[in-house]
Design a protein around this motif. Structure first.
Motif, PDB file in Angstrom:
ATOM      1  N   PRO A  18       0.819  -1.199   0.000  1.00  0.00           N
ATOM      2  CA  PRO A  18       0.000   0.000   0.000  1.00  0.00           C
ATOM      3  C   PRO A  18       0.854   1.251   0.000  1.00  0.00           C
ATOM      4  O   PRO A  18       1.966   1.268   0.533  1.00  0.00           O
ATOM      5  CB  PRO A  18      -0.779  -0.120   1.323  1.00  0.00           C
ATOM      6  N   THR A  19       0.336   2.304  -0.628  1.00  0.00           N
ATOM      7  CA  THR A  19       1.040   3.574  -0.582  1.00  0.00           C
ATOM      8  C   THR A  19       0.988   4.115   0.831  1.00  0.00           C
ATOM      9  O   THR A  19       0.069   3.848   1.586  1.00  0.00           O
ATOM     10  CB  THR A  19       0.392   4.589  -1.545  1.00  0.00           C
ATOM     11  N   ARG A  20       2.013   4.889   1.198  1.00  0.00           N
ATOM     12  CA  ARG A  20       2.100   5.404   2.549  1.00  0.00           C
ATOM     13  C   ARG A  20       2.021   6.918   2.545  1.00  0.00           C
ATOM     14  O   ARG A  20       2.395   7.573   1.586  1.00  0.00           O
ATOM     15  CB  ARG A  20       3.428   4.942   3.182  1.00  0.00           C
ATOM     16  N   GLY A  21       1.544   7.458   3.645  1.00  0.00           N
ATOM     17  CA  GLY A  21       1.535   8.897   3.827  1.00  0.00           C
ATOM     18  C   GLY A  21       0.492   9.615   3.022  1.00  0.00           C
ATOM     19  O   GLY A  21       0.498  10.840   2.957  1.00  0.00           O
ATOM     20  N   GLY A  22      -0.407   8.895   2.370  1.00  0.00           N
ATOM     21  CA  GLY A  22      -1.487   9.537   1.640  1.00  0.00           C
ATOM     22  C   GLY A  22      -1.049  10.256   0.387  1.00  0.00           C
ATOM     23  O   GLY A  22      -1.777  11.058  -0.173  1.00  0.00           O
ATOM     24  N   ARG A  23       0.171   9.986  -0.093  1.00  0.00           N
ATOM     25  CA  ARG A  23       0.638  10.682  -1.287  1.00  0.00           C
ATOM     26  C   ARG A  23      -0.061  10.124  -2.524  1.00  0.00           C
ATOM     27  O   ARG A  23      -0.307   8.928  -2.622  1.00  0.00           O
ATOM     28  CB  ARG A  23       2.150  10.513  -1.435  1.00  0.00           C
ATOM     29  N   PRO A  24      -0.407  10.969  -3.486  1.00  0.00           N
ATOM     30  CA  PRO A  24      -1.092  10.491  -4.685  1.00  0.00           C
ATOM     31  C   PRO A  24      -0.204   9.566  -5.500  1.00  0.00           C
ATOM     32  O   PRO A  24       0.996   9.768  -5.622  1.00  0.00           O
ATOM     33  CB  PRO A  24      -1.400  11.784  -5.455  1.00  0.00           C
ATOM     34  N   ARG A  57      16.345   3.095 -14.420  1.00  0.00           N
ATOM     35  CA  ARG A  57      15.817   2.970 -15.769  1.00  0.00           C
ATOM     36  C   ARG A  57      14.451   3.635 -15.898  1.00  0.00           C
ATOM     37  O   ARG A  57      14.133   4.206 -16.945  1.00  0.00           O
ATOM     38  CB  ARG A  57      15.731   1.503 -16.191  1.00  0.00           C
ATOM     39  N   ALA A  58      13.656   3.571 -14.844  1.00  0.00           N
ATOM     40  CA  ALA A  58      12.328   4.188 -14.881  1.00  0.00           C
ATOM     41  C   ALA A  58      12.381   5.694 -14.683  1.00  0.00           C
ATOM     42  O   ALA A  58      11.375   6.377 -14.898  1.00  0.00           O
ATOM     43  CB  ALA A  58      11.443   3.559 -13.810  1.00  0.00           C
ATOM     44  N   GLY A  59      13.528   6.206 -14.240  1.00  0.00           N
ATOM     45  CA  GLY A  59      13.645   7.643 -14.012  1.00  0.00           C
ATOM     46  C   GLY A  59      12.952   8.108 -12.747  1.00  0.00           C
ATOM     47  O   GLY A  59      12.439   9.229 -12.690  1.00  0.00           O
ATOM     48  N   VAL A  60      12.940   7.238 -11.736  1.00  0.00           N
ATOM     49  CA  VAL A  60      12.318   7.596 -10.455  1.00  0.00           C
ATOM     50  C   VAL A  60      13.315   7.307  -9.335  1.00  0.00           C
ATOM     51  O   VAL A  60      14.317   6.624  -9.535  1.00  0.00           O
ATOM     52  CB  VAL A  60      11.011   6.796 -10.207  1.00  0.00           C
ATOM     53  N   GLY A  61      13.025   7.814  -8.160  1.00  0.00           N
ATOM     54  CA  GLY A  61      13.851   7.516  -7.008  1.00  0.00           C
ATOM     55  C   GLY A  61      13.494   6.162  -6.414  1.00  0.00           C
ATOM     56  O   GLY A  61      12.383   5.659  -6.598  1.00  0.00           O
ATOM     57  N   LYS A  62      14.452   5.570  -5.689  1.00  0.00           N
ATOM     58  CA  LYS A  62      14.166   4.279  -5.054  1.00  0.00           C
ATOM     59  C   LYS A  62      12.980   4.378  -4.103  1.00  0.00           C
ATOM     60  O   LYS A  62      12.210   3.430  -3.956  1.00  0.00           O
ATOM     61  CB  LYS A  62      15.394   3.778  -4.294  1.00  0.00           C
ATOM     62  N   ALA A  63      12.836   5.542  -3.450  1.00  0.00           N
ATOM     63  CA  ALA A  63      11.725   5.705  -2.511  1.00  0.00           C
ATOM     64  C   ALA A  63      10.382   5.562  -3.212  1.00  0.00           C
ATOM     65  O   ALA A  63       9.408   5.071  -2.630  1.00  0.00           O
ATOM     66  CB  ALA A  63      11.817   7.061  -1.826  1.00  0.00           C
ATOM     67  N   THR A  64      10.313   5.976  -4.476  1.00  0.00           N
ATOM     68  CA  THR A  64       9.068   5.835  -5.241  1.00  0.00           C
ATOM     69  C   THR A  64       8.702   4.370  -5.399  1.00  0.00           C
ATOM     70  O   THR A  64       7.523   3.991  -5.326  1.00  0.00           O
ATOM     71  CB  THR A  64       9.223   6.493  -6.625  1.00  0.00           C
ATOM     72  N   ILE A  65       9.705   3.527  -5.622  1.00  0.00           N
ATOM     73  CA  ILE A  65       9.441   2.091  -5.738  1.00  0.00           C
ATOM     74  C   ILE A  65       9.023   1.517  -4.395  1.00  0.00           C
ATOM     75  O   ILE A  65       8.041   0.775  -4.301  1.00  0.00           O
ATOM     76  CB  ILE A  65      10.682   1.356  -6.280  1.00  0.00           C
ATOM     77  N   TYR A  66       9.747   1.860  -3.342  1.00  0.00           N
ATOM     78  CA  TYR A  66       9.457   1.264  -2.035  1.00  0.00           C
ATOM     79  C   TYR A  66       8.122   1.724  -1.462  1.00  0.00           C
ATOM     80  O   TYR A  66       7.574   1.067  -0.581  1.00  0.00           O
ATOM     81  CB  TYR A  66      10.600   1.562  -1.064  1.00  0.00           C
ATOM     82  N   ARG A  67       7.586   2.838  -1.955  1.00  0.00           N
ATOM     83  CA  ARG A  67       6.244   3.223  -1.534  1.00  0.00           C
ATOM     84  C   ARG A  67       5.194   2.283  -2.115  1.00  0.00           C
ATOM     85  O   ARG A  67       4.081   2.182  -1.594  1.00  0.00           O
ATOM     86  CB  ARG A  67       5.934   4.669  -1.959  1.00  0.00           C
ATOM     87  N   ARG A  68       5.538   1.593  -3.194  1.00  0.00           N
ATOM     88  CA  ARG A  68       4.595   0.702  -3.870  1.00  0.00           C
ATOM     89  C   ARG A  68       4.891  -0.768  -3.605  1.00  0.00           C
ATOM     90  O   ARG A  68       3.964  -1.559  -3.484  1.00  0.00           O
ATOM     91  CB  ARG A  68       4.639   0.969  -5.382  1.00  0.00           C
ATOM     92  N   TRP A  69       6.162  -1.132  -3.555  1.00  0.00           N
ATOM     93  CA  TRP A  69       6.549  -2.533  -3.418  1.00  0.00           C
ATOM     94  C   TRP A  69       7.630  -2.671  -2.349  1.00  0.00           C
ATOM     95  O   TRP A  69       8.628  -1.960  -2.369  1.00  0.00           O
ATOM     96  CB  TRP A  69       7.086  -3.079  -4.741  1.00  0.00           C
ATOM     97  N   ALA A  70       7.428  -3.619  -1.470  1.00  0.00           N
ATOM     98  CA  ALA A  70       8.385  -3.828  -0.381  1.00  0.00           C
ATOM     99  C   ALA A  70       9.608  -4.611  -0.828  1.00  0.00           C
ATOM    100  O   ALA A  70      10.625  -4.622  -0.132  1.00  0.00           O
ATOM    101  CB  ALA A  70       7.703  -4.559   0.773  1.00  0.00           C
ATOM    102  N   SER A  71       9.526  -5.286  -1.976  1.00  0.00           N
ATOM    103  CA  SER A  71      10.617  -6.137  -2.430  1.00  0.00           C
ATOM    104  C   SER A  71      10.527  -6.316  -3.936  1.00  0.00           C
ATOM    105  O   SER A  71       9.501  -6.010  -4.556  1.00  0.00           O
ATOM    106  CB  SER A  71      10.529  -7.507  -1.747  1.00  0.00           C
TER     107      SER A  71
END
Length: 207
Positions: A18-24, A57-71
């Protein structure tokens, strides 16, 4: 043969964290991450794939991935679910053989004509050996496909095309299994093979 594609949408639920912190949630970033993961799985395999490489490769920060997937297992599961979903539904046409043929052709075409094939090959050993990926894959993609094929068998029974005492679970195995057996161990996956599978099941279960 009628078109095996269905107008019915079959949803394979993802196993995203689940996304955290209510961010869109950014759909663009989400799709960019899945695309990057797909490409890296095909190029390098699961063992060599790293979430930081996916992020770059996706052009995002690692935190963006970890907000969606734990592993990376959770990310791979979502990727599999998204890629498999368009190839699961079987249209109800009123023709039992046609529907059974679609049930075999759908996964076969996903494997031979789309990137689902190289992705599932890259993940086969992990699915077999690691419950963190194998269990959710079986609970989502495999369960959805089996449920759809079971409905095909049940419709055939209701029409009187298949025996009333047909073992729906075994008949489902017989339609689903051969494609994945050949995926794992080799063998031609073509229309003639799909017809042989279906006609063999029909000979065993015809009313």
């Amino acid at each position: 043969m009628g078109n095996p594609d269905s107008s019915t949408t079959v949803t394979v639920p993802p196993r995203s964290a689940p996304t955290r912190g209510g961010r869109p949630r950014s759909e663009r970033a989400h799709q960019a991450i899945l695309t990057a993961a797909r490409e890296l799985l095909i190029e390098k395999g699961f063992a060599e794939m790293r979430l930081e490489h996916v992020a770059a490769r996706a052009g995002v920060g690692k935190a963006t991935i970890y907000r969606r997937w734990a592993s990376k297992e959770a990310l791979a599961q979502d990727l599999l679910a998204e890629m498999a979903a368009p190839h699961i539904a079987v249209a109800e046409t009123g023709n039992t053989r046609e529907e059974m043929l679609a049930a075999v052709l759908n996964p076969m075409r996903a494997i031979t004509e789309t990137d689902f094939g190289p992705v599932i090959r890259a993940l086969l050993s992990k699915i077999a050996s690691d419950p963190s990926l194998g269990d959710p894959f079986r609970a989502t993609v495999v369960a959805a496909r089996r449920a759809e094929v079971t409905r095909v068998i049940q419709r055939g029974i209701a029409r009187g095309d298949l025996r009333a005492d047909a073992d729906t679970e075994l008949a489902t195995d017989l339609l689903v299994g051969p494609v994945y057996f050949r995926l794992m161990f080799g063998g031609v996956l073509d229309f003639a093979f799909a017809e042989r599978v279906v006609d063999s099941v029909l000979r065993g279960y015809a009313a």
